[in-house]
Enzyme design. Structure first.
Site, short mmCIF file in Angstrom:
data_model
loop_
_atom_site.label_atom_id
_atom_site.label_comp_id
_atom_site.label_asym_id
_atom_site.label_seq_id
_atom_site.Cartn_x
_atom_site.Cartn_y
_atom_site.Cartn_z
CG HIS A 108 -1.31 1.38 1.69
ND1 HIS A 108 -0.61 2.10 2.65
CD2 HIS A 108 -2.33 2.18 1.29
CE1 HIS A 108 -1.19 3.27 2.83
NE2 HIS A 108 -2.24 3.34 2.02
CG ASN A 110 -1.61 7.43 1.50
OD1 ASN A 110 -1.68 8.62 1.80
ND2 ASN A 110 -1.46 6.46 2.40
NE ARG A 112 -2.81 11.53 4.43
CZ ARG A 112 -2.00 10.55 4.81
NH1 ARG A 112 -1.58 9.66 3.93
NH2 ARG A 112 -1.60 10.45 6.08
CG HIS A 177 -8.38 -6.40 16.63
ND1 HIS A 177 -7.95 -5.36 15.86
CD2 HIS A 177 -8.75 -7.37 15.75
CE1 HIS A 177 -8.05 -5.67 14.58
NE2 HIS A 177 -8.54 -6.90 14.48
NE ARG A 262 -17.12 5.83 -8.73
CZ ARG A 262 -16.50 4.72 -9.15
NH1 ARG A 262 -15.31 4.40 -8.66
NH2 ARG A 262 -17.06 3.95 -10.05
#
Length: 304
Positions: A108, A110, A112, A177, A262
């Site tokens: 992953h 990203n 921004r 968790h 979206r």
């Protein structure tokens, strides 16, 4: 502090999306990305690109979005309450790659940019982003190389950059968790603005440009590694951790949903196939147990 320029950031992000998609298509060698442009009612839109059923990648999504709104969502003001009530502009490129071969890690990345405005006040802006690696059958060589790539791109920005953003990544991608990390980490940064616009933007660009440089060699090394149904089932089970993190903890997912983004594009990060198994524990000494014993914990990978 230098004046932020959203237009130049947007131009970089659109170019980055193109370059990463071209690079992933070359790595896959069979499938290509389909593009789906969309508009948001409150303001802005984006273009989602998804590759499915490839020779190497089961699914890869590389999304660009540029959205505006009259007020910041709760996910953005939770740790910065002073931004409540400001209008905002947010843009970024986000990607998630789910390979076919369990010996290739999921990944992953990203980058921004946010800017929040209020009449009569200076704009508040910052950059964020990073990249991380989630292996199923990890290879120490790959993990060390991944972190060396991260360290190398950080070096022009000071000795403290890599250890700071590496630790932040370990802490951010922690599943409390499960009492384990989502993977082997990488870099994570947010609220970056103290060095001024040009320097902060330069670091964001370095992270975006450095992603494929770090990931492509791992894909090339592992894409032809033999695997069977056992490895495939373990991969599907471990993908469940990815789903758990993204739906429970991930700020980007929450921001997108809370701003009326979206849904198809936001949930592009979900793996196409996944499974859960009650109370699964790998047998001691088996290949799957190595992931749990040696890799799902914060470590100084570059000292190994």
């Amino acid at each position: 502090m230098s004046t932020p320029d959203p237009a130049v950031v947007k131009a970089f992000l659109l170019d980055l999306q193109n370059r990463i998609c071209n690079g992933l298509e070359a790595l896959d060698g069979a499938a290509t990305f389909a593009e789906d442009s969309w508009k948001r009612e409150e303001g802005g839109g984006g273009q989602s690109r998804v590759l499915t059923g490839g020779a190497v990648f089961e699914q890869a999504g590389v999304n660009f979005s540029h959205v505006t709104g009259a007020s910041m969502p709760a996910s953005a003001t939770a740790h910065r309450p002073e931004l409540a009530g400001r209008s905002f502009e947010a843009m970024g490129v986000s990607l998630v790659i789910h390979p076919n071969n369990p010996h290739i890690p999921t990944t992953h990345a990203n980058v921004r940019f946010f800017i929040a405005n209020k009449e009569g006040a200076d704009p508040v802006w910052w950059f964020g982003g990073g990249f991380d690696l989630t292996p199923y059958y990890p290879y120490l060589e790959d993990v060390v190389e991944w972190h060396q790539s991260a360290k190398s791109l950080c070096e022009p920005f000071g000795d403290e950059a890599y250890p700071k953003y590496k630790q932040w990544c370990d802490e951010y991608f922690w599943l409390p968790h499960r009492n384990e990390t989502r993977g082997v980490g990488g870099l994570f940064f947010d609220d970056l603005n103290k060095h001024g616009f040009e320097q902060s933007f330069a670091f964001m660009q370095a992270v975006g440009n450095g992603f494929l440089t770090a990931y492509a060699p791992i894909v090339e090394r592992r894409k032809d590694t033999a695997y069977g149904e056992r490895e495939r089932q373990f991969q599907l089970y471990r993908r469940g951790r990815y789903v758990e993190f993204n739906l429970v903890y991930d700020r980007g997912t929450l921001f997108g949903l809370q701003t009326g983004g979206r849904t198809e594009s936001i949930l592009m990060s979900m793996p196409p196939l996944v499974r859960w198994e009650y109370a699964y524990t790998p047998e001691a000494g088996c290949p799957e147990s190595l992931l749990y014993s040696d890799f799902l914990k914060p470590r100084d990978w570059l000292s190994l």
